[in-house]
Design an enzyme around this catalytic site. Sequence first.
Site, PDB file in Angstrom:
ATOM      1  N   ARG A  93       0.859  -1.288  -0.091  1.00  0.00           N
ATOM      2  CA  ARG A  93       0.003  -0.009  -0.114  1.00  0.00           C
ATOM      3  C   ARG A  93       0.675   1.392   0.089  1.00  0.00           C
ATOM      4  NH1 ARG A  93      -5.199  -1.367   2.019  1.00  0.00           N
ATOM      5  NH2 ARG A  93      -6.453   0.271   2.504  1.00  0.00           N
ATOM      6  N   ARG A 131     -22.035  -0.217   1.317  1.00  0.00           N
ATOM      7  CA  ARG A 131     -21.314  -1.688   1.575  1.00  0.00           C
ATOM      8  C   ARG A 131     -21.928  -2.112   2.957  1.00  0.00           C
ATOM      9  NH1 ARG A 131     -15.221  -2.038   1.255  1.00  0.00           N
ATOM     10  NH2 ARG A 131     -15.311  -0.228   2.734  1.00  0.00           N
ATOM     11  N   ARG A 175      -9.234   7.980   4.009  1.00  0.00           N
ATOM     12  CA  ARG A 175      -8.872   6.973   3.499  1.00  0.00           C
ATOM     13  C   ARG A 175      -8.595   7.215   2.011  1.00  0.00           C
ATOM     14  NH1 ARG A 175     -13.314   2.925   4.792  1.00  0.00           N
ATOM     15  NH2 ARG A 175     -12.560   1.837   3.060  1.00  0.00           N
TER      16      ARG A 175
HETATM   17  P1  AP5 Z   1      -9.072  -2.297   3.716  1.00  0.00           P
HETATM   18  O1  AP5 Z   1      -9.782  -3.182   4.504  1.00  0.00           O
HETATM   19  O2  AP5 Z   1      -8.048  -2.706   2.741  1.00  0.00           O
HETATM   20  O3  AP5 Z   1      -9.782  -0.916   3.015  1.00  0.00           O
HETATM   21  P2  AP5 Z   1      -9.661  -0.359   1.729  1.00  0.00           P
HETATM   22  O4  AP5 Z   1      -8.663  -0.255   0.973  1.00  0.00           O
HETATM   23  O5  AP5 Z   1     -10.143   1.233   1.997  1.00  0.00           O
HETATM   24  O6  AP5 Z   1     -10.684  -0.969   0.569  1.00  0.00           O
HETATM   25  P3  AP5 Z   1     -11.969  -1.359   0.854  1.00  0.00           P
HETATM   26  O7  AP5 Z   1     -12.076  -2.794   1.636  1.00  0.00           O
HETATM   27  O8  AP5 Z   1     -12.750  -0.211   1.595  1.00  0.00           O
HETATM   28  O9  AP5 Z   1     -12.752  -1.553  -0.589  1.00  0.00           O
HETATM   29  P4  AP5 Z   1     -12.438  -2.741  -1.703  1.00  0.00           P
HETATM   30  O10 AP5 Z   1     -11.631  -2.290  -2.809  1.00  0.00           O
HETATM   31  O11 AP5 Z   1     -12.103  -4.178  -0.914  1.00  0.00           O
HETATM   32  O12 AP5 Z   1     -13.821  -2.869  -1.982  1.00  0.00           O
HETATM   33  P5  AP5 Z   1     -15.273  -3.842  -1.915  1.00  0.00           P
HETATM   34  O13 AP5 Z   1     -14.933  -5.013  -2.923  1.00  0.00           O
HETATM   35  O14 AP5 Z   1     -15.484  -3.966  -0.503  1.00  0.00           O
HETATM   36  O15 AP5 Z   1      -8.030  -1.217   4.869  1.00  0.00           O
HETATM   37  C1  AP5 Z   1      -8.833  -0.883   5.915  1.00  0.00           C
HETATM   38  C2  AP5 Z   1      -7.813   0.023   6.658  1.00  0.00           C
HETATM   39  O16 AP5 Z   1      -6.916  -1.178   7.327  1.00  0.00           O
HETATM   40  C3  AP5 Z   1      -6.772   1.169   6.237  1.00  0.00           C
HETATM   41  O17 AP5 Z   1      -7.539   2.234   6.123  1.00  0.00           O
HETATM   42  C4  AP5 Z   1      -5.647   0.827   6.998  1.00  0.00           C
HETATM   43  O18 AP5 Z   1      -5.656   1.512   8.256  1.00  0.00           O
HETATM   44  C5  AP5 Z   1      -5.687  -0.314   7.440  1.00  0.00           C
HETATM   45  N1  AP5 Z   1      -4.576  -1.271   6.287  1.00  0.00           N
HETATM   46  C6  AP5 Z   1      -5.051  -2.252   5.480  1.00  0.00           C
HETATM   47  N2  AP5 Z   1      -4.008  -2.834   4.908  1.00  0.00           N
HETATM   48  C7  AP5 Z   1      -2.761  -2.066   5.091  1.00  0.00           C
HETATM   49  C8  AP5 Z   1      -1.840  -2.009   4.562  1.00  0.00           C
HETATM   50  N3  AP5 Z   1      -1.204  -2.824   3.680  1.00  0.00           N
HETATM   51  N4  AP5 Z   1      -0.828  -1.063   5.430  1.00  0.00           N
HETATM   52  C9  AP5 Z   1      -1.149  -0.249   6.306  1.00  0.00           C
HETATM   53  N5  AP5 Z   1      -2.560  -0.274   6.851  1.00  0.00           N
HETATM   54  C10 AP5 Z   1      -3.312  -1.042   6.279  1.00  0.00           C
HETATM   55  O19 AP5 Z   1     -16.288  -2.944  -2.633  1.00  0.00           O
HETATM   56  C11 AP5 Z   1     -16.709  -1.795  -2.173  1.00  0.00           C
HETATM   57  C12 AP5 Z   1     -18.407  -1.992  -2.228  1.00  0.00           C
HETATM   58  O20 AP5 Z   1     -18.795  -1.683  -3.495  1.00  0.00           O
HETATM   59  C13 AP5 Z   1     -19.003  -3.194  -1.667  1.00  0.00           C
HETATM   60  O21 AP5 Z   1     -20.399  -2.791  -1.241  1.00  0.00           O
HETATM   61  C14 AP5 Z   1     -19.472  -3.943  -3.243  1.00  0.00           C
HETATM   62  O22 AP5 Z   1     -20.597  -4.795  -3.084  1.00  0.00           O
HETATM   63  C15 AP5 Z   1     -19.440  -2.851  -4.112  1.00  0.00           C
HETATM   64  N6  AP5 Z   1     -19.020  -3.137  -5.509  1.00  0.00           N
HETATM   65  C16 AP5 Z   1     -17.804  -3.843  -5.694  1.00  0.00           C
HETATM   66  N7  AP5 Z   1     -17.668  -3.725  -7.134  1.00  0.00           N
HETATM   67  C17 AP5 Z   1     -18.531  -3.085  -7.458  1.00  0.00           C
HETATM   68  C18 AP5 Z   1     -18.946  -2.957  -8.938  1.00  0.00           C
HETATM   69  N8  AP5 Z   1     -18.287  -3.208  -9.913  1.00  0.00           N
HETATM   70  N9  AP5 Z   1     -20.198  -2.051  -9.296  1.00  0.00           N
HETATM   71  C19 AP5 Z   1     -20.991  -1.954  -8.264  1.00  0.00           C
HETATM   72  N10 AP5 Z   1     -20.638  -1.975  -6.813  1.00  0.00           N
HETATM   73  C20 AP5 Z   1     -19.502  -2.856  -6.463  1.00  0.00           C
HETATM   74 MG    MG Z   2     -11.428  -4.565   0.912  1.00  0.00          MG
END
Ligand code: AP5
Ligand code: MG
Length: 218
Positions: A93, A131, A175
Amino acid sequence: MAEKRMFIVLLGAPGAGKGTQAKLLEEAAQLPQISTGDIFRFNLKNQTELGKLAKSYMDTGALVPDEVTIRMVEDRLQQPDAARGAIMDGFPRNLVQATAFDLMVAPYGGVTVVPMIGVDDEEVIRRITGRRSCKSCGAIYHVLYNPPKVAGVCDKDGGELTQRDDDREETVRNRLFVYYKQTAPLIGYYYAKGLLAEVDGMQPIEDVAAALKALLKV
Ligand code: AP5
Ligand code: MG
Ligand code: ZN
């Protein structure tokens, strides 16, 4: 050199669909999803020291310190299910994590490919605010785009669907800020290595999945 493995690094903003796509790819690619966010949330739920530490960063949308995160991924890659590689979701990241990851996977042929799931900011907000995730199995839904059969209940195991603590609006904005500042430079990093593959994340979930499977030939 040890036997070659497949390491897919999913890049994309918060809410781009990394978790959704990683779960859909697990079976097709026969590789486990490794989500650092999910590992932190699991530790939080079980009130471990790691969970308590991670919470203090996650609550504001900041990154958990690199030493902690990198060590955690090193351990995770030792698990037997990662013997053929992994689908990385949310790691690396930043550039420090990316260089550390290159060293970890160098003996196995390095990073294989880096799909970048592109989604615009307004869509990110719509996706994150709608979500819902299953408390017991972690399955991801969206109230409009991917609703469960019965509102608030997981299709797979009947678990309760809840909103993530860090999906509050102020935290989401931070974020996104952290993403542009620290994670977006990885796009150039992997482009320069010839590993970046752009995928249109604005399409419906199934179409993004089909594009990824075509790219990965799985
Ligand atoms: P993390 O859990 O990784 O969150 P993020 O990167 O903010 O990503 P999300 O999980 O929010 O989104 P996603 O891309 O997975 O989307 P999703 O599939 O759920 O990290 C959280 C926290 O942990 C960070 O802020 C940090 O503090 C810490 N952290 C994690 N990794 C770290 C690292 N390497 N280093 C340091 N700190 C770290 O989809 C989102 C929504 O959209 C869902 O409702 C889904 O149903 C919908 N959706 C998905 N695709 C589509 C589509 N094509 N069309 C319509 N709806 C869709
Ligand atoms: Mg995720
Ligand atoms: Zn469930």
